[in-house]
Design a protein around this motif. Structure first.
Motif, mmCIF file in Angstrom:
data_model
loop_
_atom_site.group_PDB
_atom_site.id
_atom_site.type_symbol
_atom_site.label_atom_id
_atom_site.label_comp_id
_atom_site.label_asym_id
_atom_site.label_seq_id
_atom_site.Cartn_x
_atom_site.Cartn_y
_atom_site.Cartn_z
ATOM 1 N N THR A 93 0.915 -1.260 -0.034
ATOM 2 C CA THR A 93 0.018 0.006 -0.104
ATOM 3 C C THR A 93 0.954 1.298 0.113
ATOM 4 O O THR A 93 2.073 1.146 0.204
ATOM 5 C CB THR A 93 -0.707 0.359 1.246
ATOM 6 O OG1 THR A 93 -0.051 0.409 2.481
ATOM 7 C CG2 THR A 93 -1.754 -1.370 1.520
ATOM 8 N N GLU A 94 0.054 2.486 -0.108
ATOM 9 C CA GLU A 94 0.875 3.637 -0.232
ATOM 10 C C GLU A 94 -0.328 4.488 0.646
ATOM 11 O O GLU A 94 -1.498 4.454 0.514
ATOM 12 C CB GLU A 94 1.115 4.475 -1.333
ATOM 13 C CG GLU A 94 2.005 3.780 -2.410
ATOM 14 C CD GLU A 94 3.557 3.960 -1.645
ATOM 15 O OE1 GLU A 94 3.783 4.584 -0.772
ATOM 16 O OE2 GLU A 94 4.365 3.391 -2.580
ATOM 17 N N THR A 95 0.199 5.836 1.256
ATOM 18 C CA THR A 95 -0.594 6.819 1.559
ATOM 19 C C THR A 95 -0.771 7.780 1.026
ATOM 20 O O THR A 95 -0.662 8.966 1.055
ATOM 21 C CB THR A 95 -0.124 7.059 3.332
ATOM 22 O OG1 THR A 95 1.295 7.566 3.211
ATOM 23 C CG2 THR A 95 -0.289 6.154 4.246
ATOM 24 N N LEU A 96 -1.069 7.391 -0.350
ATOM 25 C CA LEU A 96 -1.217 8.211 -1.441
ATOM 26 C C LEU A 96 -2.708 8.004 -2.253
ATOM 27 O O LEU A 96 -2.793 6.836 -2.394
ATOM 28 C CB LEU A 96 -0.053 8.412 -2.487
ATOM 29 C CG LEU A 96 1.214 8.677 -1.945
ATOM 30 C CD1 LEU A 96 2.324 8.185 -2.839
ATOM 31 C CD2 LEU A 96 1.179 10.165 -1.677
ATOM 32 N N PRO A 97 -3.400 8.943 -2.768
ATOM 33 C CA PRO A 97 -3.076 10.449 -2.412
ATOM 34 C C PRO A 97 -3.098 11.062 -1.057
ATOM 35 O O PRO A 97 -4.050 10.249 -0.476
ATOM 36 C CB PRO A 97 -4.175 10.837 -3.516
ATOM 37 C CG PRO A 97 -5.141 10.048 -3.471
ATOM 38 C CD PRO A 97 -4.494 8.794 -3.277
ATOM 39 N N PRO A 98 -2.414 11.860 -0.616
ATOM 40 C CA PRO A 98 -2.692 12.362 0.783
ATOM 41 C C PRO A 98 -4.274 12.386 1.275
ATOM 42 O O PRO A 98 -4.481 12.238 2.327
ATOM 43 C CB PRO A 98 -2.000 13.820 0.891
ATOM 44 C CG PRO A 98 -1.044 13.500 -0.389
ATOM 45 C CD PRO A 98 -1.713 12.791 -1.373
ATOM 46 N N GLU A 99 -5.072 13.018 0.445
ATOM 47 C CA GLU A 99 -6.443 13.102 0.586
ATOM 48 C C GLU A 99 -7.206 11.720 0.056
ATOM 49 O O GLU A 99 -7.112 11.931 -1.456
ATOM 50 C CB GLU A 99 -7.022 14.417 0.245
ATOM 51 C CG GLU A 99 -6.271 15.564 1.115
ATOM 52 C CD GLU A 99 -6.625 15.559 2.599
ATOM 53 O OE1 GLU A 99 -7.607 14.989 2.919
ATOM 54 O OE2 GLU A 99 -5.995 16.218 3.096
ATOM 55 N N GLY A 100 -7.812 10.892 0.674
ATOM 56 C CA GLY A 100 -8.386 9.683 0.035
ATOM 57 C C GLY A 100 -7.601 8.567 0.086
ATOM 58 O O GLY A 100 -8.034 7.360 -0.658
ATOM 59 N N TRP A 101 -6.407 8.504 0.590
ATOM 60 C CA TRP A 101 -5.542 7.202 0.388
ATOM 61 C C TRP A 101 -6.355 6.121 1.082
ATOM 62 O O TRP A 101 -6.400 5.019 0.418
ATOM 63 C CB TRP A 101 -4.216 7.178 0.906
ATOM 64 C CG TRP A 101 -4.223 7.602 2.520
ATOM 65 C CD1 TRP A 101 -4.331 8.597 3.124
ATOM 66 C CD2 TRP A 101 -4.158 6.437 3.254
ATOM 67 N NE1 TRP A 101 -4.220 8.191 4.406
ATOM 68 C CE2 TRP A 101 -4.262 7.179 4.783
ATOM 69 C CE3 TRP A 101 -4.050 4.885 3.184
ATOM 70 C CZ2 TRP A 101 -4.018 6.179 5.988
ATOM 71 C CZ3 TRP A 101 -4.254 4.270 4.295
ATOM 72 C CH2 TRP A 101 -4.125 4.756 5.644
#
Length: 291
Positions: A93-101
């Motif tokens: 996983t990623e914490t991207l996009p910052p809004e909506g990850w």
């Protein structure tokens, strides 16, 4: 005897910064004596500004198509190799996009029959922490210094763990990748790490003891002994991650992961099975299968 890894299996077929085909990666795992092996390709990107260097030629649509092709190929290999190796199909996983990850990662997890997911954080607010020393130095300066960078990173990992509850938590202290030899975290950073470990314990997550740092010349395996010893005291389970990015790196450095786990005082290592879920293997049973 069992030998395994669940974070890695990246291939040049589906990852711009890896090499080999996925089948070559799996063949290498079998040749190197793995009894269980996890494929955890990187998730796709959702915004152009989040593309990892090298992904520009594919773009957002191309990465989505490549990820879909990865899942199909991985599932085919899992079935085809069932008599020789126990393969597991997941994604990183990623914490991207910052809004909506979070919504993006949960939708991805629900869209395919994954065996597990690897929870990773490689950025802070959309800026990479591990791509290059120059980029990390610029981010460090903007955040107010190394300690501020580290605390922001561990806060992001804690949030990821509490929100997504991944099966495996990857390279916990990736943020120290470019630190000099002998580096250790400050008391303030360690308090943030303690909070992260508490979140991992509460969620039932398994900690990835990842040999990529050692293999690539960035110090000891992830995480450092001061973290791994605390994780052991808190009863947090650990597993192996080779973080391989091609057939040539499959399993390379896992002896260092095993040594770090033993030095931290662990007596067993967790491994994922098809029939029984997570099981524990004593350290003296951990070695590649021969013949």
């Amino acid at each position: 005897m069992v030998w395994f890894s669940y974070h890695g299996g990246h291939s040049g077929e589906f990852c711009a910064h890896a090499t080999s085909t996925l089948e070559e990666v799996v063949d290498s795992a079998m040749e190197r004596g793995f009894t269980h092996y996890g494929l955890s390709e990187h998730c796709p990107r959702y915004r152009a500004q989040d593309l990892y260097p090298g992904e520009e030629k594919l773009g957002i649509a191309g990465l989505a198509a490549a990820f879909e092709a990865y899942v199909a190929r991985a599932l085919d290999l899992r079935d085809a190799c069932a008599g020789e190796i126990e393969l597991f199909v997941g994604f990183e996983t990623e914490t991207l996009p910052p809004e909506g990850w979070l919504q993006a990662m949960m939708a991805l997890r629900d869209a395919y029959p994954f065996d597990y997911i690897v929870g990773s954080v490689h950025d802070i607010c959309g800026r990479w922490v591990d791509f290059s020393p120059a980029d990390t130095a610029a981010l460090t300066a903007d955040l107010g210094g190394p300690e501020a960078l580290q605390i922001a990173y561990f806060d992001a990992v804690t949030n990821m763990v509490e929100s997504l509850r991944p099966d495996i938590v990857a390279h916990l202290d990736l943020v120290r990748k470019y630190e000099p030899a002998g580096f250790s975290f400050s008391p303030r950073a360690l308090r943030a790490i303690e909070t992260t470990l508490e979140a991992i314990g509460s969620s039932g997550g398994v900690l990835d003891v990842n040999c990529a740092a050692f293999r690539n010349g960035y110090g000891p395996v992830y995480p450092l002994p001061q973290i791994l010893e605390r994780a052991r005291a808190m009863g947090i389970r650990v597993t192996f991650g080779d973080d391989s990015h091609g057939a040539q790196t499959v399993g390379v450095g896992l002896d260092q992961s095993l040594a770090a786990i033993a030095a931290a005082g662990y007596e067993t290592v967790a491994y994922l099975t098809r029939a029984d879920g997570w099981r524990e293997a004593a350290l003296d049973t951990l070695r590649p299968r021969r013949g």
